[in-house]
Design an enzyme around this catalytic site. Structure first.
Site, PDB file in Angstrom:
ATOM      1  CE  LYS A   4     -10.971 -10.756  -8.407  1.00 38.82           C
ATOM      2  NZ  LYS A   4     -10.987  -9.296  -8.649  1.00 38.82           N
ATOM      3  CG  ASN A   5      -7.020  -8.580  -7.980  1.00 40.30           C
ATOM      4  OD1 ASN A   5      -8.114  -8.710  -8.522  1.00 40.30           O
ATOM      5  ND2 ASN A   5      -6.884  -8.247  -6.710  1.00 40.30           N
TER       6      ASN A   5
ATOM      7  CB  CYS B 237     -17.553  -0.254  -4.779  1.00 38.20           C
ATOM      8  SG  CYS B 237     -16.832  -1.839  -4.434  1.00 38.20           S
TER       9      CYS B 237
ATOM     10  NE  ARG C 107     -12.506  -0.464  -4.675  1.00 36.30           N
ATOM     11  CZ  ARG C 107     -12.420  -1.743  -5.019  1.00 36.30           C
ATOM     12  NH1 ARG C 107     -13.474  -2.511  -4.964  1.00 36.30           N
ATOM     13  NH2 ARG C 107     -11.290  -2.240  -5.443  1.00 36.30           N
TER      14      ARG C 107
ATOM     15  CG  ASP D  76      -9.190  11.014  -6.375  1.00 36.46           C
ATOM     16  OD1 ASP D  76      -9.453   9.785  -6.324  1.00 36.46           O
ATOM     17  OD2 ASP D  76      -8.576  11.598  -5.473  1.00 36.46           O
TER      18      ASP D  76
ATOM     19  CB  VAL E 271      -0.127   3.303  -2.513  1.00 32.66           C
ATOM     20  CG1 VAL E 271       0.147   2.052  -3.342  1.00 32.66           C
ATOM     21  CG2 VAL E 271       1.159   3.880  -1.964  1.00 32.66           C
TER      22      VAL E 271
ATOM     23  CG  ASP F 115      -7.944  -7.971  -2.041  1.00 32.78           C
ATOM     24  OD1 ASP F 115      -8.773  -7.134  -1.632  1.00 32.78           O
ATOM     25  OD2 ASP F 115      -7.511  -7.989  -3.212  1.00 32.78           O
TER      26      ASP F 115
ATOM     27  NE  ARG G  74     -16.660  -9.706  -8.674  1.00 31.58           N
ATOM     28  CZ  ARG G  74     -16.145  -8.875  -7.779  1.00 31.58           C
ATOM     29  NH1 ARG G  74     -16.765  -8.620  -6.661  1.00 31.58           N
ATOM     30  NH2 ARG G  74     -15.011  -8.266  -8.018  1.00 31.58           N
TER      31      ARG G  74
HETATM   32  C1  UD1 Z   1      -7.028  -3.411  -6.333  1.00 31.24           C
HETATM   33  C2  UD1 Z   1      -7.524  -4.840  -6.295  1.00 31.24           C
HETATM   34  C3  UD1 Z   1      -8.327  -5.093  -5.027  1.00 31.24           C
HETATM   35  C4  UD1 Z   1      -7.499  -4.697  -3.800  1.00 31.24           C
HETATM   36  C5  UD1 Z   1      -6.957  -3.279  -3.953  1.00 31.24           C
HETATM   37  C6  UD1 Z   1      -6.011  -2.893  -2.818  1.00 31.24           C
HETATM   38  C7  UD1 Z   1      -7.804  -5.459  -8.612  1.00 31.24           C
HETATM   39  C8  UD1 Z   1      -8.727  -5.807  -9.724  1.00 31.24           C
HETATM   40  N1  UD1 Z   1      -8.348  -5.091  -7.446  1.00 31.24           N
HETATM   41  O1  UD1 Z   1      -8.185  -2.593  -6.349  1.00 31.24           O
HETATM   42  O2  UD1 Z   1      -8.661  -6.476  -4.974  1.00 31.24           O
HETATM   43  O3  UD1 Z   1      -8.325  -4.757  -2.649  1.00 31.24           O
HETATM   44  O4  UD1 Z   1      -6.234  -3.142  -5.184  1.00 31.24           O
HETATM   45  O5  UD1 Z   1      -4.954  -3.782  -2.744  1.00 31.24           O
HETATM   46  O6  UD1 Z   1      -6.599  -5.524  -8.764  1.00 31.24           O
HETATM   47  N2  UD1 Z   1      -8.290   5.487  -4.427  1.00 31.24           N
HETATM   48  C9  UD1 Z   1      -8.570   6.825  -4.497  1.00 31.24           C
HETATM   49  N3  UD1 Z   1      -8.600   7.409  -5.737  1.00 31.24           N
HETATM   50  C10 UD1 Z   1      -8.359   6.729  -6.883  1.00 31.24           C
HETATM   51  C11 UD1 Z   1      -8.030   5.346  -6.782  1.00 31.24           C
HETATM   52  C12 UD1 Z   1      -8.005   4.748  -5.543  1.00 31.24           C
HETATM   53  O7  UD1 Z   1      -8.811   7.475  -3.482  1.00 31.24           O
HETATM   54  O8  UD1 Z   1      -8.405   7.318  -7.960  1.00 31.24           O
HETATM   55  C13 UD1 Z   1      -8.264   4.834  -3.094  1.00 31.24           C
HETATM   56  C14 UD1 Z   1      -9.278   3.711  -2.950  1.00 31.24           C
HETATM   57  O9  UD1 Z   1     -10.550   4.215  -2.624  1.00 31.24           O
HETATM   58  C15 UD1 Z   1      -8.677   2.912  -1.816  1.00 31.24           C
HETATM   59  C16 UD1 Z   1      -7.170   3.049  -2.080  1.00 31.24           C
HETATM   60  O10 UD1 Z   1      -7.017   4.195  -2.934  1.00 31.24           O
HETATM   61  O11 UD1 Z   1      -8.976   3.481  -0.578  1.00 31.24           O
HETATM   62  C17 UD1 Z   1      -6.516   1.861  -2.769  1.00 31.24           C
HETATM   63  O12 UD1 Z   1      -7.281   1.508  -3.907  1.00 31.24           O
HETATM   64  P1  UD1 Z   1      -6.625   0.838  -5.196  1.00 31.24           P
HETATM   65  O13 UD1 Z   1      -5.256   0.359  -4.853  1.00 31.24           O
HETATM   66  O14 UD1 Z   1      -6.778   1.760  -6.334  1.00 31.24           O
HETATM   67  O15 UD1 Z   1      -7.580  -0.427  -5.397  1.00 31.24           O
HETATM   68  P2  UD1 Z   1      -8.056  -1.047  -6.757  1.00 31.24           P
HETATM   69  O16 UD1 Z   1      -6.994  -0.905  -7.781  1.00 31.24           O
HETATM   70  O17 UD1 Z   1      -9.435  -0.601  -7.063  1.00 31.24           O
END
Ligand code: UD1
Length: 430
Positions: free
Chosen positions: A22-23, A126, A131, A134, A173, A317, A409
């Site tokens: 999915k991801n 969420c 999440r 920024d 990251v 996950d 989902r």
């Molecule tokens: C993706 C995966 C999700 C997985 C996650 C971490 C998909 C569709 N989803 O989610 O299943 O759990 O990676 O492996 O691929 N963050 C910020 N600012 C931002 C973006 C992220 O602070 O602008 C933080 C998030 O709140 C979190 C961390 O960074 O604490 C990691 O999030 P991120 O890797 O971005 O997760 P997703 O891409 O949403």
């Protein structure tokens, strides 16, 4: 609302076909916005999130067609789908659509890069933490985007119709922000260097797709990704990688119930850290040409401490599922979540099945019990829901898991795959 009914206690034996991830499928589908040619994706899983993204892309003008019949069972029913964004009719992603699935915010990257503008609703809260977005915004600004936030929407524009390559060091990251900046930089003018980029296999799959479309990308899968922008991208044919989270989930189910299952089509390199942990718990893991064979016969479940972290470490996950397994370990384990705050919603529900878990900040201390007992439970997110399914399979008696839409989902034909291996599990409609 559908429920899943499980009668626990059976060992699992047989073969489970692993679906496309999915991801990985979601960002690859979004990449179709970058070209007016057709992007053909093989092994796309049949999931509610995929259907939702098809609707979202359709709103921007992306046509799609499903190729032929479903692929053979070995491939987990996944399909080949053609996406064509010949005419982008709308560069706005409205709140009603984006709020249903966070990853739909990612359209901001390709829309901005190809069309020079995008108006995308902020995804909102969420269940597993705040999440924020920024990093997406900061990164796009570094590539020359002008951004405004108005009425819950991010309004993004390029200065002279094109983004401009630059160096961006992620302060944290982020998988999603890495996907978006890699897509955006592919059509930017000049070179972009992304540092402290996510190294997840889904990033590598997207980079392979972009390269097949004509992008110039090096270093995907490492912390530094270099992208030479090109003026246009073409169509391509790309295969979605097998789902490492689905693989790990079923591996943990077998480790918990006991048995012997072939996870057909699974790739060990996509989840080595989780497989190493499973070996420590007492499971036998054997990579073969067909996939990954998981076995646990007789031996108890040894307690193992785990801390989630970005790839290649143990994935967040799989944290809930691993906690399910540890509830029946022969001793205490500590599970620390470092990616998302508030990702312990499954703790209370596992307790309803008889688990002993205490929380201390971002760490759950799990005191293994010799047996769990079935109960009605419900979950608030995808991975938490499936941890309850795993625990239900190992518990004595009947467990019903409510709010099944979370499972739909992200898990393709869950009941069918598990019942094919001897589990007593069925969906009850209504
Ligand atoms: C993706 C995966 C999700 C997985 C996650 C971490 C998909 C569709 N989803 O989610 O299943 O759990 O990676 O492996 O691929 N963050 C910020 N600012 C931002 C973006 C992220 O602070 O602008 C933080 C998030 O709140 C979190 C961390 O960074 O604490 C990691 O999030 P991120 O890797 O971005 O997760 P997703 O891409 O949403």
């Amino acid at each position: 609302m559908d429920r899943i009914r499980i009668v626990g206690g059976n060992v699992l034996a047989g073969t489970i076909p692993i679906s496309g991830a999915k991801n990985a499928a979601l960002p690859l589908m979004i990449a179709s916005l970058l070209t007016d040619d057709t992007l053909t994706l093989e092994n796309v899983p049949h999931l509610a999130d995929v259907e939702q993204l098809i609707r979202i892309l359709g709103n921007h003008g992306v046509d799609y067609s499903v190729n032929g019949r479903r692929e053979k069972q070995q491939e987990g029913y996944s399909r080949t789908i053609n996406f064509s964004a010949r005419n982008i009719v709308d560069t706005t992603a409205p709140y009603e659509l984006v709020s249903k699935m966070r990853a739909s915010f990612w359209v901001i990257g390709p829309l901005l890069a190809r069309m020079g503008e995008a108006k995308v609703s902020l995804p909102g809260g969420c269940a597993i933490g705040t999440r924020p977005v920024d990093l997406f915004l900061e990164g796009l600004q570094v590539l020359g985007a002008e951004l405004d936030v108005d009425n819950g929407y991010v309004i993004a524009k390029t200065r002279n119709g094109r983004l401009i390559g630059n160096r961006y060091v992620f302060p944290k990251v982020s998988v999603g922000a890495t996907h978006v900046l890699m897509m955006a930089a592919s059509l930017a003018k000049g070179e972009t260097v992304l540092e402290n980029a996510a190294r997840e296999p889904e990033i590598v799959n997207l980079a392979e797709c972009l390269v097949a479309m004509g992008a110039k990308i090096h270093g995907a899968g490492t912390g530094t990704i270099t992208i030479q922008g090109v003026e246009a991208l073409s169509g391509a044919r790309v295969r979605v990688i097998p789902d490492r989270i689905e693989t790990g989930t079923y591996a943990m189910a077998v480790a918990m119930t006991g048995g012997d299952v072939m996870l057909a089509g699974a790739r060990p390199d996509l989840l080595q850290s989780a497989l190493d942990v499973l070996v420590e718990t007492g499971a036998e893991i054997t990579p073969t040409n067909e996939g990954i064979r998981v076995k646990r016969n007789g031996a108890g479940i040894a307690p193992v401490d785990v801390t989630t972290a970005p790839f290649p470490a143990f994935p967040t996950d799989l944290q809930a599922q691993f906690m399910g397994l540890m509830t029946m370990a022969s001793g205490k384990s500590r599970i620390t979540e470092t990616i998302f705050e508030n990702r312990f919603m499954h703790v209370q529900e596992l307790a309803r099945l008889g688990a002993h878990i205490t929380l201390s900040g971002q760490t759950a201390i799990v005191d293994g019990v010799s047996k769990l007992k079935g109960a009605p439970v419900m979950a608030t997110d995808l991975r938490a829901s499936v941890s309850l399914v795993i625990a239900g399979l190992a518990a004595e008696g009947e467990t019903t898991v409510n709010r099944v839409y979370h499972l739909d989902r992200g898990f393709e034909r869950l009941e069918e795959k598990l019942s094919g291996c001897g589990a007593v599990i069925e969906r009850i409609s209504g």
